[in-house]
Design a protein around this motif. Structure first.
Motif, PDB file in Angstrom:
ATOM      1  N   ARG A   6       0.677  -1.406  -0.093  1.00 14.47           N
ATOM      2  CA  ARG A   6      -0.070  -0.215  -0.137  1.00 14.47           C
ATOM      3  C   ARG A   6       0.847   1.849  -0.165  1.00 14.47           C
ATOM      4  N   CYS A  27      -2.406  -5.579  -3.969  1.00 17.06           N
ATOM      5  CA  CYS A  27      -2.047  -4.651  -4.401  1.00 17.06           C
ATOM      6  C   CYS A  27      -3.405  -3.645  -3.253  1.00 17.06           C
ATOM      7  N   ALA A  31      -0.053   0.713  -5.342  1.00 16.36           N
ATOM      8  CA  ALA A  31       0.931   0.291  -4.654  1.00 16.36           C
ATOM      9  C   ALA A  31       1.875   0.194  -6.391  1.00 16.36           C
ATOM     10  N   VAL A  33       4.297  -2.519  -8.367  1.00 19.27           N
ATOM     11  CA  VAL A  33       4.800  -4.038  -7.684  1.00 19.27           C
ATOM     12  C   VAL A  33       5.023  -3.976  -9.007  1.00 19.27           C
ATOM     13  N   VAL A  50      -5.605  -7.197  -6.692  1.00 22.12           N
ATOM     14  CA  VAL A  50      -5.594  -5.490  -7.256  1.00 22.12           C
ATOM     15  C   VAL A  50      -6.789  -5.301  -6.368  1.00 22.12           C
ATOM     16  N   THR A  55      -2.855   1.715  -8.985  1.00 23.57           N
ATOM     17  CA  THR A  55      -1.825   0.849  -8.798  1.00 23.57           C
ATOM     18  C   THR A  55      -1.137   0.669 -10.015  1.00 23.57           C
ATOM     19  N   ILE A  57       1.534  -2.415 -11.918  1.00 21.06           N
ATOM     20  CA  ILE A  57       1.472  -3.473 -12.135  1.00 21.06           C
ATOM     21  C   ILE A  57       2.721  -3.537 -13.178  1.00 21.06           C
TER      22      ILE A  57
END
Length: 138
Positions: A6, A27, A31, A33, A50, A55, A57
């Motif tokens: 987070r 996620c 976030a 990643v 997710v 986010t 990714i």
């Protein structure tokens, strides 16, 4: 416990990620990643889930397999989802599930052998053709 991200960054190379109590990686809001050459498998829920907006990714050359839900499940709009050279196989639900309004980019890889379907949900997976869902690579 789930491995939650987070408002932070998770970067892994050549890691094995699993979770007996939830998603391999969950996620949350904002976030980021980045995974390279990782395996995310045998998770109680999705390999990557997710559940937060905004986010980023980025998965490359990873294996996402044998998870009890979807390999990758995205419930909220992400800033960016990039998938290149991954094998998303043998998951109990969908290989990739994208909720309405979610957009992801598929550059290459293999999505096959997932029990419900290789792709699901009302979202959009740009660059993916269902003709390739039988294990062929781009």
């Amino acid at each position: 416990e789930e491995n939650s991200v987070r408002e932070g960054t998770l970067q892994c190379r050549a890691c094995y990620i699993t979770s007996k109590r939830g998603c391999g990686i969950l996620c949350l809001q904002r976030a980021r990643v980045v995974l390279r050459d990782c395996e995310i498998s045998r998770c109680m829920r999705s390999g990557i889930g997710v559940n937060g907006k905004g986010t980023d990714i980025d998965l490359e050359d990873c294996i996402v397999s044998q998870n009890n839900f979807s390999g990758i499940g995205v419930n909220h709009k992400a800033r960016s989802i990039r998938l290149k050279g991954n094998r998303i196989v043998d998951n109990s639900y969908n290989g990739i599930w994208l909720n309405a309004g979610v957009i992801a980019t598929w550059l290459s890889g293999d999505i096959s052998g997932n029990r419900m379907s290789d792709t699901g949900g009302a979202g959009t997976l740009h660059g993916f053709s269902s003709a390739l869902s039988d294990g062929q690579r781009l």
